[in-house]
Design an enzyme around this catalytic site. Sequence first.
Site, PDB file in Angstrom:
ATOM      1  N   HIS A 167       6.565  -1.449   6.765  1.00 49.69           N
ATOM      2  CA  HIS A 167       6.513  -0.112   7.369  1.00 49.69           C
ATOM      3  C   HIS A 167       5.070   0.355   7.541  1.00 49.69           C
ATOM      4  CE1 HIS A 167       6.851   2.240   3.268  1.00 49.69           C
ATOM      5  NE2 HIS A 167       5.601   2.020   3.572  1.00 49.69           N
ATOM      6  N   GLU A 189      10.084   2.887   9.300  1.00 47.36           N
ATOM      7  CA  GLU A 189      10.738   1.860   8.495  1.00 47.36           C
ATOM      8  C   GLU A 189      11.358   0.783   9.393  1.00 47.36           C
ATOM      9  OE1 GLU A 189      10.312   1.768   5.395  1.00 47.36           O
ATOM     10  OE2 GLU A 189      10.930   3.568   4.309  1.00 47.36           O
ATOM     11  N   ASP A 217       1.942  11.174   7.191  1.00 46.95           N
ATOM     12  CA  ASP A 217       3.311  11.497   6.792  1.00 46.95           C
ATOM     13  C   ASP A 217       3.353  12.429   5.595  1.00 46.95           C
ATOM     14  OD1 ASP A 217       2.310   9.553   5.076  1.00 46.95           O
ATOM     15  OD2 ASP A 217       3.658   7.993   5.777  1.00 46.95           O
ATOM     16  N   ASN A 274       7.798  -3.867   3.121  1.00 48.21           N
ATOM     17  CA  ASN A 274       8.777  -4.191   4.176  1.00 48.21           C
ATOM     18  C   ASN A 274       8.152  -4.090   5.567  1.00 48.21           C
ATOM     19  OD1 ASN A 274       8.464  -1.464   4.459  1.00 48.21           O
ATOM     20  ND2 ASN A 274      10.585  -0.908   4.002  1.00 48.21           N
TER      21      ASN A 274
HETATM   22  C1  F6R Z   1       1.246   6.511   3.257  1.00 48.73           C
HETATM   23  C2  F6R Z   1       1.975   5.650   4.184  1.00 48.73           C
HETATM   24  C3  F6R Z   1       2.606   4.375   3.750  1.00 48.73           C
HETATM   25  C4  F6R Z   1       1.697   3.526   2.859  1.00 48.73           C
HETATM   26  C5  F6R Z   1       2.401   2.231   2.453  1.00 48.73           C
HETATM   27  C6  F6R Z   1       1.559   1.408   1.488  1.00 48.73           C
HETATM   28  O1  F6R Z   1       0.747   7.658   3.909  1.00 48.73           O
HETATM   29  O2  F6R Z   1       2.067   6.009   5.304  1.00 48.73           O
HETATM   30  O3  F6R Z   1       2.975   3.652   4.897  1.00 48.73           O
HETATM   31  O4  F6R Z   1       0.517   3.233   3.550  1.00 48.73           O
HETATM   32  O5  F6R Z   1       3.622   2.529   1.847  1.00 48.73           O
HETATM   33  O6  F6R Z   1       1.435   2.100   0.280  1.00 48.73           O
HETATM   34  P1  F6R Z   1       0.518   1.533  -0.908  1.00 48.73           P
HETATM   35  O7  F6R Z   1      -0.891   1.628  -0.409  1.00 48.73           O
HETATM   36  O8  F6R Z   1       0.767   2.473  -2.060  1.00 48.73           O
HETATM   37  O9  F6R Z   1       0.970   0.138  -1.157  1.00 48.73           O
END
Ligand code: F6R
Length: 243
Positions: free
Chosen positions: A141, A146, A70, A139
């Site tokens: 995701h 989301e 992303d 959450n």
């Molecule tokens: C990042 C992504 C997000 C993260 C998620 C966890 O490319 O796709 O889904 O993997 O938000 O983020 P952290 O590791 O910072 O808790």
Amino acid sequence: MHNIQWIVCEDYEQLSAAAGHIFERQIIEKPGSVLGLATGDTPLGLYDFLADRCRREGLDFSRITTFNLDEYYPMQPDHPQSYRRFMNEHLFSRVNIQSAHTFVPNGAAADPQAACRNYEALLDRMGGIDLQLLGVGHNGHIGFNEPGDRLVAFTHVTDLTQRTLQANARFFNSIDEVPRRAITMGMGTILKARAIVCLIAGADKHPVVEAMQTDWISPACPATFLKLHANVTVICDRKAYEG
Ligand code: F6R
């Protein structure tokens, strides 16, 4: 029961090494692998591990191709908080990968819908992802898929939830500076990967671990969709596993 294989590690260092060994093996066994990559805090230890292996032992990235999950939209690639910049800093500049073989969704595209279609088509042309790295949001995701009433199958533009904006505000001067949208691989794009490694660290993500261990699947917790895949390894620390 579903197919997820769980590896529970004592701490973050062990988690990073466990993931590192899986990626290292993939690169050695298939030097032309296509890897799916993630940003965020959780993979930082893995990227350190891989950079170290490349520097000390010559782990060879010269034929590796990568696709990131992303990117914020809109976002210039050289913005300090862009995911392109994050990847350059934490991995690409530290290994012998060819920058032309590293792909991140184009947050600066004038036509984001076309950028999504092109990303998906390019991924298919490259033969699809051999090994996809994932983190999960608080959450549930995955990428920026989301929670909601429904998920989108392929690469698309999406609105970030308030919870994600709050979680990501720590990297910006204020929450108002966090881009409201992102381009993300869809749940179908992710599930097309031949193998998936998902990293989960910290007690605050325990509710997601719990949801992943039930036998239901719901867009209210996108991570539960990983149960539909035949080759998923979740590597988590004890805090995430036990809460
Ligand atoms: C990042 C992504 C997000 C993260 C998620 C966890 O490319 O796709 O889904 O993997 O938000 O983020 P952290 O590791 O910072 O808790």
